[in-house]
Structure formats: C-alpha cells, structure tokens
Design an enzyme around this catalytic site. Structure first.
Site, PDB file in Angstrom:
ATOM      1  N   ASP A   1       0.835  -1.208   0.000  1.00 41.82           N
ATOM      2  CA  ASP A   1       0.000   0.000   0.000  1.00 41.82           C
ATOM      3  C   ASP A   1       0.878   1.271   0.000  1.00 41.82           C
ATOM      4  O   ASP A   1       2.103   1.195  -0.052  1.00 41.82           O
ATOM      5  CB  ASP A   1      -0.913  -0.069   1.236  1.00 41.82           C
ATOM      6  CG  ASP A   1      -2.302   0.459   0.983  1.00 41.82           C
ATOM      7  OD1 ASP A   1      -2.460   1.314   0.098  1.00 41.82           O
ATOM      8  OD2 ASP A   1      -3.233   0.018   1.692  1.00 41.82           O
TER       9      ASP A   1
ATOM     10  N   GLU B   1      -1.024   1.733  -5.170  1.00 41.36           N
ATOM     11  CA  GLU B   1      -0.693   3.163  -5.086  1.00 41.36           C
ATOM     12  C   GLU B   1      -1.883   4.001  -5.524  1.00 41.36           C
ATOM     13  O   GLU B   1      -1.781   5.216  -5.661  1.00 41.36           O
ATOM     14  CB  GLU B   1       0.583   3.379  -5.932  1.00 41.36           C
ATOM     15  CG  GLU B   1       1.146   4.745  -5.977  1.00 41.36           C
ATOM     16  CD  GLU B   1       0.711   5.495  -7.226  1.00 41.36           C
ATOM     17  OE1 GLU B   1       1.271   6.554  -7.486  1.00 41.36           O
ATOM     18  OE2 GLU B   1      -0.187   5.042  -7.952  1.00 41.36           O
ATOM     19  N   TRP B   2      -3.020   3.316  -5.709  1.00 41.25           N
ATOM     20  CA  TRP B   2      -4.328   3.946  -5.977  1.00 41.25           C
ATOM     21  C   TRP B   2      -4.364   4.730  -7.294  1.00 41.25           C
ATOM     22  O   TRP B   2      -5.197   5.625  -7.474  1.00 41.25           O
ATOM     23  CB  TRP B   2      -4.757   4.873  -4.828  1.00 41.25           C
ATOM     24  CG  TRP B   2      -4.458   4.346  -3.461  1.00 41.25           C
ATOM     25  CD1 TRP B   2      -4.757   3.099  -2.989  1.00 41.25           C
ATOM     26  CD2 TRP B   2      -3.794   5.031  -2.385  1.00 41.25           C
ATOM     27  NE1 TRP B   2      -4.322   2.974  -1.685  1.00 41.25           N
ATOM     28  CE2 TRP B   2      -3.728   4.134  -1.299  1.00 41.25           C
ATOM     29  CE3 TRP B   2      -3.253   6.311  -2.230  1.00 41.25           C
ATOM     30  CZ2 TRP B   2      -3.143   4.472  -0.085  1.00 41.25           C
ATOM     31  CZ3 TRP B   2      -2.673   6.660  -1.020  1.00 41.25           C
ATOM     32  CH2 TRP B   2      -2.616   5.749   0.034  1.00 41.25           C
ATOM     33  N   GLY B   3      -3.441   4.445  -8.210  1.00 33.55           N
ATOM     34  CA  GLY B   3      -3.450   5.148  -9.497  1.00 33.55           C
ATOM     35  C   GLY B   3      -3.021   6.598  -9.406  1.00 33.55           C
ATOM     36  O   GLY B   3      -3.236   7.368 -10.342  1.00 33.55           O
TER      37      GLY B   3
ATOM     38  N   ASP C   1     -10.108   3.274  -3.652  1.00 32.40           N
ATOM     39  CA  ASP C   1     -10.794   2.081  -3.134  1.00 32.40           C
ATOM     40  C   ASP C   1     -12.218   1.942  -3.693  1.00 32.40           C
ATOM     41  O   ASP C   1     -12.973   2.915  -3.735  1.00 32.40           O
ATOM     42  CB  ASP C   1     -10.890   2.159  -1.610  1.00 32.40           C
ATOM     43  CG  ASP C   1      -9.540   1.951  -0.946  1.00 32.40           C
ATOM     44  OD1 ASP C   1      -8.510   1.949  -1.647  1.00 32.40           O
ATOM     45  OD2 ASP C   1      -9.521   1.805   0.286  1.00 32.40           O
TER      46      ASP C   1
END
Ligand code: GLA
Length: 376
Positions: free
Chosen positions: A125, A159-161, A182
């Site tokens: 994460d 890395e959530w884009g 998320d």
C-alpha cells in the site's frame, strides 16, 4: 512467469476489515476447495491490513497474537496444504493505512520475513509514504527486496493510481497495480472505478502485468467493511463481466463461506472466467456508448486468442434498453464474415449473425457474448 494470466483469489479487506484471524483464513481456504472456487481457478488467499502487531519485535514485523495465536507460518502452511497460495499486506510508508508498522526502511528484512513464512503474494500500500521520496522508487525498493529472497512472490502494487502506476509499476517489479482509489459496495462505485476510470488503460496490461481496478464486491449485498448500500444481482453480474473483459485480477471480496446461489453463479461462471483468463492477455477496451433519451449504455470488447471477440453490452440506464454491436468492424473484426454469437451468462448459442448483433438488456444488467467468425 508470475501472473501469466490475471491473478484470482480472495482478500479479507472488503468484508472483514479488522475482523480477521487465523481461523477465517483457514476456513476460507477450506471453502475454496469445497465450493469449487479452487477448481474454477481462484488461487490466492490474501490477508489485508490489521494482521500486524503494534510494534516490531527485534526489528521484524510481527503478528497480532490475539488473531494469530501461532503466528503466520502455520496459516500459510495450511493454505499451501490445500493446494492454494497465501498472500499478505504491507505498506511502502512508515505505517500501514490502518496505522500498523510498515516496511519503509525495512524492505529487505520484511521481504525475507515474508519469504520465511511462505508468503506467495504481497499487497503493498501507499499510506505514510515519506515526503520527497517518489512512489516508483519506494516500490522498486520492495520489488528488488522480494526478488533478492529468491522466492516467487507476486507483487501487488497499491498506489491507488495516483502517479500513473501503469507507466512504471511493471518496471518496479509489480505484476499488478491498483489503477484507482478504493472500491465500495455500490453501483456508483462500479460506474466510477470500472466504467469511467479504466478507459484507455488497455495498452499497459498483458501477461505478467495487469491493471487492477480493485477487489470484487460481488456478493456483499451491503454488508461488511466497505458496505455502501450494496448492489443487486444484475449489478454484480455487470461488475464481474466488466472485470473479466478488463483482464483485471479477480480478487473476491465477499464472505465465501456464506455465498448465496446467485453469488456462486456469478463467481463460478467458467465462461466469463475464461474471458478473463484468456491466454492472449489483452485487456478489453471501451468501444462506445449511446445515449437514447436519458438511457445510457456502454459497450466493451476484448480480443481472444482464438480470434473471437468477447463483448459486453451494458445497460447503465434505468429502463430496459435495446443495445447493439453495429458492424463487426466496430469490435475489431475487419472482414465481414457471419459470426456465431454465444451468451456467456445463459450459456446458450444465439445463432449466426451477419455483421450486427442487437439485444434487449435489463436495467444495470449486461449481455456478455462471445462473437466468433465462421471460417469457411
Ligand atoms: C488502503 C487500500 C485498501 C486496504 C486498506 C487497508 O485503503 O487501498 O485496499 O488495503 O488500505 O488499510
């Protein structure tokens, strides 16, 4: 090669959040076998955040002893004994998103600890990342540390884009990378994360490296850690169909021990899974949409190894709608042969069609078909 096709498995976060323990992981492994999930290709059982102790012990990550009284290795051993693979979670910053100790500055020792425990998959994460250190370099540090262990550990970059990970995550050692924030268990989230944010990312995916629009919410029905009102079965069918067309990792997020019949039918649809796992490894792409006076539709196509095209005709509107593939060239078939059309949800052949396919689709539902040119 790791992740030759999109990884398939289960992750604890969407339903369980903090409520994880050794028994849950082992029960889930048992259910993978007895429910047929394992036979259908689901393989990785991944424990997300909140497995950790509050402090390192002798410089090493350790576990929450209330949740894992005998540690992590026996749990991994149990998962392996079922012919499955075991995954764990850490974070590129000083702490995990839930505030537990994480791997920044400890990459080598943590990678070795995971290898010693028998970990096969690491979700990594991006919370508490040190200011001034770029994401790609943080992820490369762990990518190299994992490689140095000599154990094949699938590296799932989360890395959530934020900084276009599709451009660098594979070089950092990742086999998959989150392309968005998320997901939550709502139709709005599926529309945003799936239908909106994946457009144009197809060029970056292929065998060994996949865009990851986050874990599945199929079968959650508004219960659990990322509950947000929930979805109905048509919406879950659309969600699963799109993830199959996108060649996305298929990480189940519901409680598999309590799946109802509809959830089983979705998650175990072998014809849809075959689209996702097709060896050609192409990510499906957005073909187009049409707005019929307030109704809204979205058509996606995924070229398959045998020369067929998998097509999803999605009705994102509020009333039943007529949707169409108009001209085989619109889905990348450049000669005008007649095609067989097969419905991958009803498992029926829909006959031979000449250059067009038109169908009625219910609200928020999908027609997922395989269109196969007839060779003379
Ligand atoms: C982040 C990730 C989620 C989950 C949580 C755990 O929000 O994006 O998928 O792993 O952290 O704390």
């Amino acid at each position: 090669m790791l992740a030759q096709t999109p990884p398939m498995g289960w992750n604890s976060w969407n339903t369980f959040g903090n409520d994880i323990n050794a028994q849950l992981v082992m029960d889930t492994a048992d259910f993978f076998v007895t429910s047929g999930l394992k036979d259908a290709g689901y393989e990785y059982i991944v424990m997300d955040d909140l497995w950790e102790a509050d402090e390192r012990i002798d410089g090493r990550l350790s576990w929450d002893t209330a949740k894992f009284p005998h540690g992590i290795k026996p749990v991994a051993d149990y998962v392996h004994s079922k012919g499955l693979k075991f995954g764990i979670y850490s974070c590129a910053g000083s702490h995990t998103c839930a505030g537990k100790p994480a791997s920044y500055g400890f990459e080598e020792i943590d990678a070795q600890t995971f290898a010693d425990w028998g970990v096969d998959f690491l979700k990594y994460d991006f919370c508490y990342a040190p200011p001034g250190v770029a994401g790609p370099s943080l992820y490369s540090r762990m990518g190299q540390a994992l490689r140095a262990t000599g154990r094949p550990i699938l590296f799932s970059i989360c890395e959530w884009g934020k900084h276009k990970p599709w451009e660098w995550a594979a070089k950092a050692g990742g086999q998959m990378w989150r392309s968005t924030g998320d997901i939550n268990d709502s139709w709005e989230s599926i529309l945003d994360i799936g239908f909106k944010r994946q457009v144009g990312l197809e060029a970056y995916a292929g065998p060994g490296h996949w865009n990851d629009p986050d874990m599945l919410v199929v079968g959650m029905y508004g219960k659990g850690n990322v509950a947000h009102g929930g979805c109905n079965d048509a919406e879950y069918r659309s969600h699963f169909s799109l993830w199959c067309l996108l060649a996305s990792p298929l990480m189940i997020g519901c409680d598999v021990r309590n799946m109802n019949a509809a959830t089983r039918d979705i998650l175990l649809n072998r014809e849809a899974i075959a689209v996702n796992q097709d060896p050609f490894g192409r990510q499906g792409y957005f073909v187009g949409d049409n707005d019929h006076g307030g109704e809204y539709s979205s058509v996606w196509a995924k070229p398959l190894e045998d020369g067929s095209i998998a097509v999803g005709l999605f009705n994102l509107g509020e009333r039943p709608s007529r949707l169409a593939v108009v001209g085989w060239e619109s889905i990348g078939l450049h000669d005008q042969r007649p095609c067989h059309v097969r419905d991958l949800w009803t498992h029926e052949d829909l006959g031979v069609h000449t250059s067009n396919f038109t169908t009625t689709v219910a609200r928020h539902d999908v027609r997922l078909v395989k269109i196969t040119p007839i060779h003379s």
